[in-house]
Design a protein around this motif. Structure first.
Motif, PDB file in Angstrom:
ATOM      1  N   GLY A   1     -54.976 -18.761  46.409  1.00 53.64           N
ATOM      2  CA  GLY A   1     -53.720 -19.030  45.732  1.00 53.64           C
ATOM      3  C   GLY A   1     -53.038 -17.794  45.184  1.00 53.64           C
TER       4      GLY A   1
ATOM      5  N   VAL B   1     -51.474 -16.056  55.220  1.00 60.04           N
ATOM      6  CA  VAL B   1     -50.374 -16.778  54.597  1.00 60.04           C
ATOM      7  C   VAL B   1     -49.531 -17.347  55.735  1.00 60.04           C
ATOM      8  CG1 VAL B   1     -48.334 -16.639  53.139  1.00 60.04           C
ATOM      9  CG2 VAL B   1     -50.364 -15.301  52.560  1.00 60.04           C
TER      10      VAL B   1
ATOM     11  N   THR C   1     -48.935 -23.872  44.260  1.00 58.87           N
ATOM     12  CA  THR C   1     -50.172 -23.574  43.551  1.00 58.87           C
ATOM     13  C   THR C   1     -51.334 -24.323  44.198  1.00 58.87           C
ATOM     14  OG1 THR C   1     -49.717 -25.358  41.974  1.00 58.87           O
ATOM     15  CG2 THR C   1     -49.079 -23.129  41.321  1.00 58.87           C
ATOM     16  N   ARG C   2     -52.537 -23.822  43.971  1.00 58.46           N
ATOM     17  CA  ARG C   2     -53.751 -24.491  44.432  1.00 58.46           C
ATOM     18  C   ARG C   2     -54.441 -25.131  43.244  1.00 58.46           C
ATOM     19  NH1 ARG C   2     -55.379 -22.788  49.747  1.00 58.46           N
ATOM     20  NH2 ARG C   2     -56.935 -24.448  49.550  1.00 58.46           N
TER      21      ARG C   2
ATOM     22  N   ASN D   1     -52.100 -14.894  46.874  1.00 53.78           N
ATOM     23  CA  ASN D   1     -51.017 -14.412  47.733  1.00 53.78           C
ATOM     24  C   ASN D   1     -50.157 -15.587  48.172  1.00 53.78           C
ATOM     25  OD1 ASN D   1     -51.876 -11.676  47.702  1.00 53.78           O
ATOM     26  ND2 ASN D   1     -53.491 -12.215  49.131  1.00 53.78           N
ATOM     27  N   THR D   2     -48.853 -15.423  47.996  1.00 50.78           N
ATOM     28  CA  THR D   2     -47.933 -16.503  48.323  1.00 50.78           C
ATOM     29  C   THR D   2     -46.769 -16.015  49.175  1.00 50.78           C
ATOM     30  OG1 THR D   2     -46.670 -16.138  46.292  1.00 50.78           O
ATOM     31  CG2 THR D   2     -48.447 -17.758  46.196  1.00 50.78           C
TER      32      THR D   2
ATOM     33  N   CYS E   1     -49.659 -20.297  50.688  1.00 46.13           N
ATOM     34  CA  CYS E   1     -50.529 -19.447  49.886  1.00 46.13           C
ATOM     35  C   CYS E   1     -51.884 -19.344  50.548  1.00 46.13           C
ATOM     36  CB  CYS E   1     -50.654 -19.976  48.458  1.00 46.13           C
ATOM     37  SG  CYS E   1     -51.488 -21.563  48.314  1.00 46.13           S
ATOM     38  N   THR E   2     -52.609 -18.319  50.191  1.00 44.54           N
ATOM     39  CA  THR E   2     -53.961 -18.131  50.687  1.00 44.54           C
ATOM     40  C   THR E   2     -54.916 -19.114  50.002  1.00 44.54           C
ATOM     41  OG1 THR E   2     -54.217 -16.393  49.025  1.00 44.54           O
ATOM     42  CG2 THR E   2     -53.621 -15.706  51.252  1.00 44.54           C
TER      43      THR E   2
END
Length: 125
Positions: A55, A105, A71-72, A57-58, A51-52
């Motif tokens: 969070g 990503v 998840t972040r 963009n995955t 993810c970026t």
């Protein structure tokens, strides 16, 4: 210097769940995109999910879609991998990864700037 430390691996029966955590530390850690890879001895390290920094963009490998969630944490220095419906073929060492870009990503090992030490996940049948 930035360090990545994973936790949460272990032994679980098929169909069970595990949650992996990765905490980043270091004064220069900021705006890093992060992800999870896994490796079975004798094979190449492969992407599981990424993810970026935000969070939002995955990316998920086909093997992870519908079962794993990345998840972040609110402070963005942590990343989690919730793994559900685990299968014996998910058995591997799981590595946390980070890249010095907030918007990338990660999908390959070539995009990784930092690695954690790895945590073993074993799924019994």
């Amino acid at each position: 210097q930035v360090q990545l430390v994973e936790s949460g691996g272990g032994l679980v029966q098929a169909g069970g769940s595990l949650r992996l955590s990765c905490a980043a530390s270091g004064r220069t850690f900021r705006n890093y995109a992060m992800g999870w890879f896994r490796q079975v001895p004798g094979t190449e390290r492969e992407i599981v999910a990424a993810c970026t920094w935000s969070g939002i963009n995955t990316y998920y490998a086909d093997s992870a879609k519908g079962r794993f969630t990345i998840t972040r944490g609110n402070a963005k220095n942590k990343v989690y991998l919730q793994m559900n419906s685990l299968k014996p073929e998910d058995t591997a060492v799981y590595y946390c990864a980070a890249t010095r870009s907030s918007t990338v990503v990660i999908t390959t090992t070539q995009g990784v700037d930092l690695w954690g030490q790895g945590t073993q996940v074993t799924v019994s049948s």
